[in-house]
Scaffold this motif. Structure first.
Motif, PDB file in Angstrom:
ATOM      1  N   VAL A   8       0.831  -1.210   0.000  1.00  0.00           N
ATOM      2  CA  VAL A   8       0.000   0.000   0.000  1.00  0.00           C
ATOM      3  C   VAL A   8       0.859   1.250   0.000  1.00  0.00           C
ATOM      4  CG1 VAL A   8      -1.750   1.310   1.282  1.00  0.00           C
ATOM      5  CG2 VAL A   8      -1.890  -1.192   1.183  1.00  0.00           C
ATOM      6  N   LEU A   9       1.750   1.378   0.978  1.00  0.00           N
ATOM      7  CA  LEU A   9       2.566   2.584   1.065  1.00  0.00           C
ATOM      8  C   LEU A   9       3.532   2.686  -0.108  1.00  0.00           C
ATOM      9  CD1 LEU A   9       3.336   2.590   4.912  1.00  0.00           C
ATOM     10  CD2 LEU A   9       1.556   3.845   3.673  1.00  0.00           C
ATOM     11  N   ARG A  10       4.195   1.556  -0.425  1.00  0.00           N
ATOM     12  CA  ARG A  10       5.112   1.514  -1.576  1.00  0.00           C
ATOM     13  C   ARG A  10       4.753   0.290  -2.411  1.00  0.00           C
ATOM     14  NH1 ARG A  10      11.233   2.289   0.113  1.00  0.00           N
ATOM     15  NH2 ARG A  10      11.339   2.425  -2.162  1.00  0.00           N
ATOM     16  N   PRO A  11       3.636   0.355  -3.137  1.00  0.00           N
ATOM     17  CA  PRO A  11       3.199  -0.828  -3.900  1.00  0.00           C
ATOM     18  C   PRO A  11       4.156  -1.148  -5.048  1.00  0.00           C
ATOM     19  CG  PRO A  11       1.871   1.087  -4.472  1.00  0.00           C
ATOM     20  CD  PRO A  11       2.757   1.517  -3.338  1.00  0.00           C
ATOM     21  N   VAL A  12       4.308  -2.451  -5.296  1.00  0.00           N
ATOM     22  CA  VAL A  12       5.166  -2.909  -6.385  1.00  0.00           C
ATOM     23  C   VAL A  12       4.406  -3.942  -7.210  1.00  0.00           C
ATOM     24  CG1 VAL A  12       7.331  -2.484  -5.150  1.00  0.00           C
ATOM     25  CG2 VAL A  12       6.172  -4.705  -4.916  1.00  0.00           C
ATOM     26  N   ILE A  13       4.837  -4.105  -8.464  1.00  0.00           N
ATOM     27  CA  ILE A  13       4.269  -5.118  -9.356  1.00  0.00           C
ATOM     28  C   ILE A  13       5.087  -6.392  -9.178  1.00  0.00           C
ATOM     29  CG2 ILE A  13       3.759  -5.717 -11.741  1.00  0.00           C
ATOM     30  CD1 ILE A  13       3.637  -2.729 -12.375  1.00  0.00           C
ATOM     31  N   VAL A  14       4.429  -7.467  -8.802  1.00  0.00           N
ATOM     32  CA  VAL A  14       5.107  -8.746  -8.570  1.00  0.00           C
ATOM     33  C   VAL A  14       4.750  -9.689  -9.722  1.00  0.00           C
ATOM     34  CG1 VAL A  14       5.368 -10.731  -7.041  1.00  0.00           C
ATOM     35  CG2 VAL A  14       5.098  -8.422  -6.086  1.00  0.00           C
ATOM     36  N   THR A  15       5.740 -10.199 -10.376  1.00  0.00           N
ATOM     37  CA  THR A  15       5.551 -11.157 -11.476  1.00  0.00           C
ATOM     38  C   THR A  15       5.959 -12.557 -11.010  1.00  0.00           C
ATOM     39  OG1 THR A  15       7.774 -10.759 -12.323  1.00  0.00           O
ATOM     40  CG2 THR A  15       5.990  -9.370 -13.176  1.00  0.00           C
ATOM     41  N   PRO A  16       5.360 -13.601 -11.562  1.00  0.00           N
ATOM     42  CA  PRO A  16       5.739 -14.971 -11.159  1.00  0.00           C
ATOM     43  C   PRO A  16       7.126 -15.333 -11.699  1.00  0.00           C
ATOM     44  CG  PRO A  16       4.150 -15.031 -12.943  1.00  0.00           C
ATOM     45  CD  PRO A  16       4.258 -13.592 -12.544  1.00  0.00           C
ATOM     46  N   ALA A  17       7.662 -16.410 -11.152  1.00  0.00           N
ATOM     47  CA  ALA A  17       9.023 -16.818 -11.570  1.00  0.00           C
ATOM     48  C   ALA A  17       9.064 -17.239 -13.031  1.00  0.00           C
ATOM     49  CB  ALA A  17       9.510 -17.957 -10.668  1.00  0.00           C
ATOM     50  N   ASP A  18       7.958 -17.759 -13.546  1.00  0.00           N
ATOM     51  CA  ASP A  18       7.920 -18.195 -14.946  1.00  0.00           C
ATOM     52  C   ASP A  18       7.248 -17.159 -15.828  1.00  0.00           C
ATOM     53  OD1 ASP A  18       5.440 -18.425 -13.841  1.00  0.00           O
ATOM     54  OD2 ASP A  18       4.981 -20.374 -14.753  1.00  0.00           O
ATOM     55  N   PHE A  19       7.450 -15.888 -15.516  1.00  0.00           N
ATOM     56  CA  PHE A  19       6.772 -14.819 -16.255  1.00  0.00           C
ATOM     57  C   PHE A  19       7.153 -14.861 -17.739  1.00  0.00           C
ATOM     58  CE2 PHE A  19       6.353 -10.128 -17.240  1.00  0.00           C
ATOM     59  CZ  PHE A  19       4.967 -10.123 -17.246  1.00  0.00           C
ATOM     60  N   GLU A  20       8.447 -15.027 -18.053  1.00  0.00           N
ATOM     61  CA  GLU A  20       8.874 -15.050 -19.450  1.00  0.00           C
ATOM     62  C   GLU A  20       8.425 -16.326 -20.149  1.00  0.00           C
ATOM     63  OE1 GLU A  20      10.730 -14.094 -16.999  1.00  0.00           O
ATOM     64  OE2 GLU A  20      11.330 -12.038 -17.503  1.00  0.00           O
ATOM     65  N   ALA A  21       8.384 -17.436 -19.428  1.00  0.00           N
ATOM     66  CA  ALA A  21       7.976 -18.693 -20.051  1.00  0.00           C
ATOM     67  C   ALA A  21       6.476 -18.768 -20.260  1.00  0.00           C
ATOM     68  CB  ALA A  21       8.441 -19.865 -19.171  1.00  0.00           C
ATOM     69  N   ARG A  22       5.704 -18.171 -19.376  1.00  0.00           N
ATOM     70  CA  ARG A  22       4.237 -18.249 -19.464  1.00  0.00           C
ATOM     71  C   ARG A  22       3.694 -17.271 -20.495  1.00  0.00           C
ATOM     72  NH1 ARG A  22       0.702 -17.247 -14.131  1.00  0.00           N
ATOM     73  NH2 ARG A  22       2.357 -18.630 -13.313  1.00  0.00           N
ATOM     74  N   PHE A  23       4.279 -16.092 -20.603  1.00  0.00           N
ATOM     75  CA  PHE A  23       3.777 -15.048 -21.490  1.00  0.00           C
ATOM     76  C   PHE A  23       4.832 -14.716 -22.537  1.00  0.00           C
ATOM     77  CE2 PHE A  23       2.035 -14.350 -17.236  1.00  0.00           C
ATOM     78  CZ  PHE A  23       0.677 -14.375 -17.471  1.00  0.00           C
ATOM     79  N   ASP A  24       4.346 -14.409 -23.751  1.00  0.00           N
ATOM     80  CA  ASP A  24       5.280 -13.922 -24.768  1.00  0.00           C
ATOM     81  C   ASP A  24       5.468 -12.421 -24.585  1.00  0.00           C
ATOM     82  OD1 ASP A  24       3.054 -12.618 -25.844  1.00  0.00           O
ATOM     83  OD2 ASP A  24       2.668 -14.220 -27.290  1.00  0.00           O
ATOM     84  N   ALA A  25       6.246 -11.795 -25.428  1.00  0.00           N
ATOM     85  CA  ALA A  25       6.601 -10.381 -25.267  1.00  0.00           C
ATOM     86  C   ALA A  25       5.376  -9.488 -25.309  1.00  0.00           C
ATOM     87  CB  ALA A  25       7.607  -9.974 -26.335  1.00  0.00           C
ATOM     88  N   GLU A  26       4.448  -9.708 -26.252  1.00  0.00           N
ATOM     89  CA  GLU A  26       3.253  -8.872 -26.354  1.00  0.00           C
ATOM     90  C   GLU A  26       2.355  -9.047 -25.137  1.00  0.00           C
ATOM     91  OE1 GLU A  26       0.561  -6.115 -27.931  1.00  0.00           O
ATOM     92  OE2 GLU A  26       2.676  -6.563 -28.322  1.00  0.00           O
ATOM     93  N   GLU A  27       2.227 -10.290 -24.690  1.00  0.00           N
ATOM     94  CA  GLU A  27       1.384 -10.550 -23.523  1.00  0.00           C
ATOM     95  C   GLU A  27       1.991  -9.922 -22.263  1.00  0.00           C
ATOM     96  OE1 GLU A  27      -0.551 -14.817 -24.915  1.00  0.00           O
ATOM     97  OE2 GLU A  27       1.166 -14.752 -23.557  1.00  0.00           O
ATOM     98  N   ARG A  28       3.332  -9.987 -22.167  1.00  0.00           N
ATOM     99  CA  ARG A  28       3.985  -9.359 -21.004  1.00  0.00           C
ATOM    100  C   ARG A  28       3.733  -7.853 -20.998  1.00  0.00           C
ATOM    101  NH1 ARG A  28       8.206 -13.000 -22.328  1.00  0.00           N
ATOM    102  NH2 ARG A  28       9.394 -11.321 -23.339  1.00  0.00           N
ATOM    103  N   ARG A  29       3.761  -7.249 -22.170  1.00  0.00           N
ATOM    104  CA  ARG A  29       3.521  -5.805 -22.253  1.00  0.00           C
ATOM    105  C   ARG A  29       2.099  -5.464 -21.812  1.00  0.00           C
ATOM    106  NH1 ARG A  29       1.274  -2.153 -25.502  1.00  0.00           N
ATOM    107  NH2 ARG A  29       0.563  -3.768 -26.958  1.00  0.00           N
ATOM    108  N   LEU A  30       1.127  -6.263 -22.245  1.00  0.00           N
ATOM    109  CA  LEU A  30      -0.270  -6.014 -21.878  1.00  0.00           C
ATOM    110  C   LEU A  30      -0.510  -6.255 -20.388  1.00  0.00           C
ATOM    111  CD1 LEU A  30      -2.071  -7.665 -24.946  1.00  0.00           C
ATOM    112  CD2 LEU A  30      -1.770  -5.220 -24.488  1.00  0.00           C
ATOM    113  N   VAL A  31       0.109  -7.301 -19.846  1.00  0.00           N
ATOM    114  CA  VAL A  31      -0.080  -7.583 -18.413  1.00  0.00           C
ATOM    115  C   VAL A  31       0.511  -6.460 -17.560  1.00  0.00           C
ATOM    116  CG1 VAL A  31       0.649  -9.115 -16.555  1.00  0.00           C
ATOM    117  CG2 VAL A  31      -0.239 -10.071 -18.678  1.00  0.00           C
ATOM    118  N   LEU A  32       1.700  -6.003 -17.888  1.00  0.00           N
ATOM    119  CA  LEU A  32       2.314  -4.910 -17.127  1.00  0.00           C
ATOM    120  C   LEU A  32       1.526  -3.613 -17.294  1.00  0.00           C
ATOM    121  CD1 LEU A  32       6.122  -5.580 -17.789  1.00  0.00           C
ATOM    122  CD2 LEU A  32       4.806  -6.049 -15.709  1.00  0.00           C
TER     123      LEU A  32
END
Length: 507
Positions: A136-160
């Protein structure tokens, strides 16, 4: 204090429940015609209704009759057990939330900064959670360990882009306020239902924000959502509710609809603002008013216009009132016109005036006799001690020159006053009879005023002569007449005034 908190909680929960029900009734219609972001803005309505519970209420003035005696108030009912029950439930809810957040943070493992993905992005060691906003005070975006394997480049851009839309909307702070309301109002099912639906509308609003910037990527965006939906939701942060499959179907269906036009967005936003203001006004008006009690002024009888009231003084002085005219009388506190009197009442009133005049004459004679008795008492006191005006002047000169001791002066005054008081006892007996007659008369102010003037003149004359004993005796008589005048002006004619001759001999 406890009763006030319980009353505030009840009003707060009623306002929240009413606001949530209103939003649940409008959200689907508003989303269809004005878009998901306008539907998300509807949740301002419960917040505005809740805030009005803390606003100063209206003030109502209540006019009450002056109290006639001691007021007995009923003891205030004690609701301390409700207070403790609410506090215990709030503490348990907060503890459960803290434990869930700690377990979720622990399940993420150690977070590593991903500068290659942009600012405030971290990678978790686990593959079970994310992508999500954590904190809440300093929120961050947390991605899973398999972020690159689960999503391709376009999907990663849309998720972020979706997660950054959460940050842009201030959703971490909004969710923190909602969680606080859930803990404080743990017993209200409408608060928990509204919190769940707000999370759904929040995700749909972020979807609309992403699609507004990537209109041609609807299919890829839907595929990315399918890969993230089975992940667990974060307790404190922003993520799609993992177990809500029905709402997820609705989310996929929203991707097939066209985005609202600019005009629709403007109209929908204005409508939401007006609805929020209206609900806030209604919630404020529904609050109990603060009562301010004032005492009513005692009403006085009003005389009819253009009618001259009868003067009792003029009647007692010998005036002849015409009972057949338009005169006005006040009888027993009621205004009565002379024309409304019967012949018997007029005759009775005429006889009453005659008796009052006779009593007035008797009182004047008694007052004259009393004044003469006072003068005679003063003369006897002076003669008994053989004090002439020259003797009094010599005494004063001797006191001033020789500066006699205070005890000697006090002894001389005591002897003089003892004789004056003996003479005054006889005068008081005559004054008592005069006072009884005075109390029975309607108006004796003139006679009393004449007596006061006469005594005032005698006092002034005695002061010029330097006769202190005579001055003190006359002042005592003036006090008796003044007490009689005050007693005559009292509402209660039976009040008695005791007047004693008491002179400070130490002056």
């Amino acid at each position: 204090m406890g009763n006030e908190i319980i009353d505030l909680l009840l009003r707060l929960n009623l306002a929240l429940a009413a606001g949530v029900l209103l939003v649940l009734a409008l959200r689907l219609f508003v989303r269809r015609w004005f878009g998901a972001r306008i539907a998300y803005a509807l949740w301002l309505i419960p917040l505005a209704a809740a805030l009005m519970c803390f606003a100063p209420g209206r003030i109502e003035t209540v006019v009450i009759e002056p109290p006639a005696g001691f007021a007995v108030t009923a003891p205030e009912e004690n609701h301390s057990y409700w207070m403790w029950a609410w506090a215990f439930g709030a503490l348990v809810s907060l503890s459960i939330l803290t434990i869930r957040q700690a377990r979720f943070t622990q399940s993420l493992g150690r977070l590593g900064v991903r500068e290659d993905l942009g600012k405030r992005v971290c990678a978790a060691q686990s593959t079970e959670h994310g992508p999500a906003i954590v904190g809440v005070l300093r929120p961050v975006i947390v991605t899973p360990a398999d972020f690159e394997a689960r999503f391709d480049a376009e999907e990663r851009r849309l998720v972020l882009a979706h997660e950054r839309a959460h940050l842009a909307q201030g959703d971490p702070w909004i969710n923190a306020v909602v969680l606080a309301l859930q803990c404080l109002n743990w017993f209200n099912p409408f608060v928990h239902l509204g919190a769940r639906m707000l999370r759904v509308d929040q995700e749909l609003a972020c979807d609309a924000a992403v699609l507004a910037q990537a209109e041609g990527a609807r299919r890829r965006y839907a595929e990315a959502m399918l890969k993230t939906h089975l992940s667990a939701a974060v307790p404190i942060g922003c993520a799609w509710p993992a177990s809500d499959a029905a709402s997820f179907k609705e989310r996929i269906a929203m991707l097939k609809r066209n985005l609202p036009s600019r005009a629709q967005t403007l109209v929908g936003g204005a409508a939401v603002l007006l609805a929020t203001g209206a609900v806030a006004a209604v919630a404020w008006a529904a609050q109990p008013p603060r009562l301010v009690a004032t005492y009513a002024e005692r009403a006085t009888p009003q005389l009819p216009d253009m009618v001259e009231p009868i003067s009792a003084h003029d009647e007692l002085e010998g005036g002849d009132f015409n009972f057949d005219g338009d005169g006005v009388l006040i009888i027993d506190g009621e205004v009565v016109n002379a024309r409304e009197l019967t012949p018997e009442e007029r005759e009775e009133l005429r006889q009453t005036l005659e008796d009052a005049r006779a009593q007035m004459e008797d009182a004047r004679e008694q007052m004259a006799a009393a004044r003469e008795a006072i003068r005679e008492a003063m003369r006897e006191g002076r003669a008994r001690h053989g004090l002439t005006e020259e003797d009094m002047e010599e005494i004063r000169q001797a006191i001033e020159d020789a500066r006699l001791s205070q005890e000697e002066v006090r002894q001389i005054r005591l002897e003089a006053l003892a004789d004056a008081q003996d003479s005054m006892r006889e005068a008081r007996a005559e004054m008592a009879a005069a006072r009884i007659a005075i109390r029975e008369m309607p108006d004796v102010q003139i006679a009393l005023r004449e007596a006061e003037i006469e005594i005032a003149r005698a006092i002034a004359e005695a002061r010029r002569e330097g006769d202190r004993v005579r001055v003190q005796a006359l002042e005592s008589a003036a006090a008796a007449i003044d007490a009689t005048a005050r007693a005559e002006r009292e509402v209660d004619v039976d009040a008695d005034v005791d007047v004693d001759v008491d002179v400070d001999v130490d002056e």
